[in-house]
Design a protein around this motif. Structure first.
Motif, mmCIF file in Angstrom:
data_model
loop_
_atom_site.group_PDB
_atom_site.id
_atom_site.type_symbol
_atom_site.label_atom_id
_atom_site.label_comp_id
_atom_site.label_asym_id
_atom_site.label_seq_id
_atom_site.Cartn_x
_atom_site.Cartn_y
_atom_site.Cartn_z
ATOM 1 N N GLN A 138 0.857 -1.180 0.000
ATOM 2 C CA GLN A 138 0.000 0.000 0.000
ATOM 3 C C GLN A 138 0.893 1.228 0.000
ATOM 4 O O GLN A 138 2.048 1.176 0.429
ATOM 5 C CB GLN A 138 -0.916 0.031 1.224
ATOM 6 N N TYR A 139 0.336 2.336 -0.477
ATOM 7 C CA TYR A 139 1.075 3.591 -0.551
ATOM 8 C C TYR A 139 0.464 4.610 0.391
ATOM 9 O O TYR A 139 -0.758 4.725 0.490
ATOM 10 C CB TYR A 139 1.070 4.138 -1.983
ATOM 11 N N PHE A 140 1.350 5.352 1.065
ATOM 12 C CA PHE A 140 0.916 6.343 2.034
ATOM 13 C C PHE A 140 1.642 7.657 1.784
ATOM 14 O O PHE A 140 2.800 7.671 1.350
ATOM 15 C CB PHE A 140 1.186 5.850 3.461
ATOM 16 N N LEU A 141 0.965 8.739 2.090
ATOM 17 C CA LEU A 141 1.533 10.075 1.903
ATOM 18 C C LEU A 141 2.769 10.235 2.772
ATOM 19 O O LEU A 141 2.727 10.023 3.977
ATOM 20 C CB LEU A 141 0.485 11.137 2.261
ATOM 21 N N TRP A 142 3.857 10.623 2.138
ATOM 22 C CA TRP A 142 5.107 10.855 2.852
ATOM 23 C C TRP A 142 5.462 12.335 2.825
ATOM 24 O O TRP A 142 5.792 12.926 3.832
ATOM 25 C CB TRP A 142 6.215 10.001 2.239
ATOM 26 N N GLN A 143 5.396 12.927 1.633
ATOM 27 C CA GLN A 143 5.724 14.346 1.492
ATOM 28 C C GLN A 143 4.810 14.961 0.446
ATOM 29 O O GLN A 143 4.569 14.377 -0.608
ATOM 30 C CB GLN A 143 7.189 14.513 1.079
ATOM 31 N N ASN A 144 4.337 16.160 0.745
ATOM 32 C CA ASN A 144 3.366 16.838 -0.101
ATOM 33 C C ASN A 144 3.924 18.195 -0.500
ATOM 34 O O ASN A 144 4.149 19.039 0.366
ATOM 35 C CB ASN A 144 2.065 16.955 0.708
ATOM 36 N N ASN A 145 4.136 18.404 -1.775
ATOM 37 C CA ASN A 145 4.621 19.693 -2.275
ATOM 38 C C ASN A 145 3.554 20.380 -3.131
ATOM 39 O O ASN A 145 3.866 21.080 -4.088
ATOM 40 C CB ASN A 145 5.904 19.494 -3.086
ATOM 41 N N LEU A 146 2.300 20.161 -2.776
ATOM 42 C CA LEU A 146 1.183 20.730 -3.535
ATOM 43 C C LEU A 146 0.787 22.115 -3.052
ATOM 44 O O LEU A 146 0.119 22.848 -3.775
ATOM 45 C CB LEU A 146 -0.044 19.808 -3.434
ATOM 46 N N MET A 147 1.166 22.488 -1.861
ATOM 47 C CA MET A 147 0.669 23.722 -1.268
ATOM 48 C C MET A 147 1.614 24.901 -1.446
ATOM 49 O O MET A 147 1.745 25.746 -0.571
ATOM 50 C CB MET A 147 0.357 23.478 0.204
ATOM 51 N N VAL A 148 2.240 24.957 -2.597
ATOM 52 C CA VAL A 148 3.119 26.064 -2.949
ATOM 53 C C VAL A 148 2.257 27.113 -3.635
ATOM 54 O O VAL A 148 1.296 26.791 -4.317
ATOM 55 C CB VAL A 148 4.254 25.568 -3.873
ATOM 56 N N GLY A 149 2.596 28.372 -3.453
ATOM 57 C CA GLY A 149 1.797 29.464 -4.011
ATOM 58 C C GLY A 149 1.589 29.356 -5.517
ATOM 59 O O GLY A 149 2.422 28.821 -6.247
ATOM 60 N N ILE A 150 0.446 29.859 -5.952
ATOM 61 C CA ILE A 150 0.098 29.904 -7.373
ATOM 62 C C ILE A 150 -0.429 31.297 -7.693
ATOM 63 O O ILE A 150 -0.592 32.127 -6.797
ATOM 64 C CB ILE A 150 -0.967 28.835 -7.729
ATOM 65 N N ARG A 151 -0.700 31.544 -8.968
ATOM 66 C CA ARG A 151 -1.294 32.828 -9.345
ATOM 67 C C ARG A 151 -2.666 32.948 -8.684
ATOM 68 O O ARG A 151 -3.440 31.986 -8.653
ATOM 69 C CB ARG A 151 -1.410 32.924 -10.863
ATOM 70 N N ILE A 152 -2.968 34.130 -8.170
ATOM 71 C CA ILE A 152 -4.248 34.314 -7.496
ATOM 72 C C ILE A 152 -5.377 34.380 -8.521
ATOM 73 O O ILE A 152 -5.145 34.726 -9.688
ATOM 74 C CB ILE A 152 -4.256 35.569 -6.594
ATOM 75 N N PRO A 153 -6.602 34.045 -8.097
ATOM 76 C CA PRO A 153 -7.722 34.109 -9.019
ATOM 77 C C PRO A 153 -7.915 35.529 -9.562
ATOM 78 O O PRO A 153 -7.653 36.499 -8.855
ATOM 79 C CB PRO A 153 -8.927 33.707 -8.156
ATOM 80 N N GLN A 154 -8.367 35.609 -10.769
ATOM 81 C CA GLN A 154 -8.555 36.910 -11.413
ATOM 82 C C GLN A 154 -9.438 37.826 -10.570
ATOM 83 O O GLN A 154 -9.166 39.036 -10.455
ATOM 84 C CB GLN A 154 -9.149 36.718 -12.797
ATOM 85 N N GLN A 155 -10.485 37.291 -9.959
ATOM 86 C CA GLN A 155 -11.392 38.122 -9.157
ATOM 87 C C GLN A 155 -10.706 38.737 -7.947
ATOM 88 O O GLN A 155 -11.163 39.746 -7.432
ATOM 89 C CB GLN A 155 -12.597 37.318 -8.703
ATOM 90 N N ASP A 156 -9.597 38.160 -7.467
ATOM 91 C CA ASP A 156 -8.883 38.662 -6.300
ATOM 92 C C ASP A 156 -7.666 39.512 -6.664
ATOM 93 O O ASP A 156 -7.003 40.033 -5.773
ATOM 94 C CB ASP A 156 -8.418 37.499 -5.426
ATOM 95 N N ASP A 157 -7.378 39.653 -7.938
ATOM 96 C CA ASP A 157 -6.189 40.373 -8.391
ATOM 97 C C ASP A 157 -6.487 41.862 -8.535
ATOM 98 O O ASP A 157 -7.241 42.264 -9.423
ATOM 99 C CB ASP A 157 -5.703 39.788 -9.721
ATOM 100 N N PRO A 158 -5.900 42.707 -7.688
ATOM 101 C CA PRO A 158 -6.183 44.146 -7.763
ATOM 102 C C PRO A 158 -5.616 44.802 -9.020
ATOM 103 O O PRO A 158 -5.989 45.928 -9.368
ATOM 104 C CB PRO A 158 -5.531 44.708 -6.499
ATOM 105 N N TRP A 159 -4.736 44.130 -9.752
ATOM 106 C CA TRP A 159 -4.123 44.690 -10.948
ATOM 107 C C TRP A 159 -4.869 44.338 -12.222
ATOM 108 O O TRP A 159 -4.484 44.738 -13.304
ATOM 109 C CB TRP A 159 -2.679 44.216 -11.069
ATOM 110 N N LYS A 160 -5.952 43.589 -12.119
ATOM 111 C CA LYS A 160 -6.722 43.202 -13.308
ATOM 112 C C LYS A 160 -7.850 44.165 -13.550
ATOM 113 O O LYS A 160 -8.421 44.738 -12.716
ATOM 114 C CB LYS A 160 -7.274 41.774 -13.147
#
Length: 160
Positions: A138-160
């Protein structure tokens, strides 16, 4: 190799996640990590229970829980970015059924007893990794690198 998983609903608790899970399929375990973390904004405790299930014999410690809080609080779009159909422009709204594509590469199985798989975020320029550890087929979560920052949604971007 690449596998795509489709789910009609996001799990709301560990029992629902268990019904979806096939811990002997490493690709599916990686997809389930995304599903579990998508629930963070709705219920932190249930999300932690789901992640603990996916971690197997080693539960999250207080530092792990704080890391989740720091990365996910107020950013429910972050984990949705791993679901098919999302984009910065549509504010990371996924289509249903929810789809998650998981892939390996030539280095995924280079460390005995571990596998590193990759998932694309629609808000990032490169795939993010999930490392799993194998125990008793069986496989179990060892390390998770999914929670790194991404571009913010367009609705939250004050520069759009």
């Amino acid at each position: 190799m690449e596998k795509t998983f489709k789910y009609n609903e996001l799990p709301q608790n560990v029992e629902e996640l268990k019904k979806l899970s096939n811990l002997s399929d490493e690709y599916e375990v990686a997809a389930l990590v995304v599903l579990a973390l998508c629930h963070y904004e709705q219920n932190v405790d249930e999300t932690i229970a789901m992640i603990n299930y996916l971690k197997g014999p080693v539960e999250m410690n207080n530092m792990d829980k704080q890391f989740l809080r720091d990365r996910l609080a107020g950013k429910k779009y972050l984990m949705r970015s791993y679901l098919a159909g999302t984009s910065v422009e549509n504010n990371y709204q996924p289509r249903i059924p929810y789809e998650i594509t998981v892939r390996d590469n030539s280095y995924s199985y280079s460390q005995d007893g571990y596998v590193t798989l990759y998932i694309t975020s629609s808000g990032a320029d490169s795939d993010r990794s999930v490392q799993l550890r194998k125990k008793d087929n069986q496989y179990f979560l060892w390390q998770n690198n999914l929670m790194v920052g991404i571009r913010i949604p367009q609705q939250d971007d004050p520069w759009k």
